[in-house]
Scaffold this motif. Structure first.
Motif, mmCIF file in Angstrom:
data_model
loop_
_atom_site.group_PDB
_atom_site.id
_atom_site.type_symbol
_atom_site.label_atom_id
_atom_site.label_comp_id
_atom_site.label_asym_id
_atom_site.label_seq_id
_atom_site.Cartn_x
_atom_site.Cartn_y
_atom_site.Cartn_z
ATOM 1 N N ARG A 15 0.831 -1.213 0.000
ATOM 2 C CA ARG A 15 0.000 0.000 0.000
ATOM 3 C C ARG A 15 0.863 1.258 0.000
ATOM 4 O O ARG A 15 0.562 2.220 -0.705
ATOM 5 C CB ARG A 15 -0.948 0.004 1.199
ATOM 6 C CG ARG A 15 -2.143 -0.895 1.030
ATOM 7 C CD ARG A 15 -3.174 -0.672 2.120
ATOM 8 N NE ARG A 15 -2.648 -0.836 3.467
ATOM 9 C CZ ARG A 15 -2.531 -1.996 4.102
ATOM 10 N NH1 ARG A 15 -2.897 -3.105 3.500
ATOM 11 N NH2 ARG A 15 -2.062 -2.043 5.333
ATOM 12 N N ARG A 16 1.922 1.242 0.787
ATOM 13 C CA ARG A 16 2.815 2.398 0.812
ATOM 14 C C ARG A 16 3.512 2.572 -0.530
ATOM 15 O O ARG A 16 3.699 3.697 -1.002
ATOM 16 C CB ARG A 16 3.839 2.249 1.926
ATOM 17 C CG ARG A 16 3.241 2.452 3.301
ATOM 18 C CD ARG A 16 4.250 2.222 4.386
ATOM 19 N NE ARG A 16 3.705 2.512 5.700
ATOM 20 C CZ ARG A 16 4.335 2.293 6.829
ATOM 21 N NH1 ARG A 16 5.562 1.766 6.819
ATOM 22 N NH2 ARG A 16 3.768 2.593 7.977
ATOM 23 N N ALA A 19 1.207 4.125 -2.982
ATOM 24 C CA ALA A 19 1.035 5.549 -2.677
ATOM 25 C C ALA A 19 2.314 6.343 -2.938
ATOM 26 O O ALA A 19 2.372 7.540 -2.653
ATOM 27 C CB ALA A 19 0.607 5.714 -1.224
ATOM 28 N N ARG A 105 3.318 3.849 -9.905
ATOM 29 C CA ARG A 105 2.671 3.169 -8.781
ATOM 30 C C ARG A 105 2.973 1.669 -8.793
ATOM 31 O O ARG A 105 3.168 1.063 -7.742
ATOM 32 C CB ARG A 105 1.184 3.439 -8.797
ATOM 33 C CG ARG A 105 0.888 4.844 -8.286
ATOM 34 C CD ARG A 105 -0.323 5.490 -8.890
ATOM 35 N NE ARG A 105 -0.452 6.855 -8.420
ATOM 36 C CZ ARG A 105 0.178 7.891 -8.936
ATOM 37 N NH1 ARG A 105 1.002 7.727 -9.946
ATOM 38 N NH2 ARG A 105 0.025 9.104 -8.453
#
Length: 129
Positions: A15-16, A19, A105
């Motif tokens: 997830r990091r 982001a 991403r």
């Protein structure tokens, strides 16, 4: 559970990475340019020089964009029946825009995965003098 599962959770690291944040602290920016990661996290000084994404981000981006656009093409043609030239230009633009958005991403996702799994030198190895 292994040490990796407890101190470097995979989901949080991914997830990091998605982001575009440091997989370790989640505060520092992961990339210094569009596709070039920092050598060290600006916030926690985590060493990021071991990141080796190679062709993975491009492959994942093509996979996601191709599957999404296949559905959009089918739906748009079945519902609206646009002119072929209009459909080609609009969907080509959408493919390029989505690819440019997803590519960094996906690179962050791969770097986060590698960091969580201690791949390519991200492990806790002693530094040589």
């Amino acid at each position: 559970m292994t040490q990796t599962d407890t101190d470097r959770p995979l989901g949080r690291s991914i997830r990091r990475g998605l982001a575009l944040r440091c997989p370790s602290c989640g505060k520092g920016h992961l990339m210094r340019t569009y596709l070039k990661p920092h050598d060290h996290c600006p916030a926690c000084n985590e060493d990021l020089t071991h990141a080796r994404a190679d062709d993975g981000p491009a492959y994942l981006t093509i996979l996601v964009v191709g599957h999404l656009m296949a559905f959009v093409i089918h739906f748009a043609f079945a519902v609206w029946r646009p002119e072929p030239l209009v459909m080609a230009f609009s969907l080509s633009t959408a493919c390029v825009a989505l690819s440019l958005f997803l590519l960094p991403r996906m690179k962050g996702l791969i770097i986060g995965f590698q960091w969580a799994r201690r791949m390519h030198g991200f492990g806790d190895q002693p530094q040589e003098a």
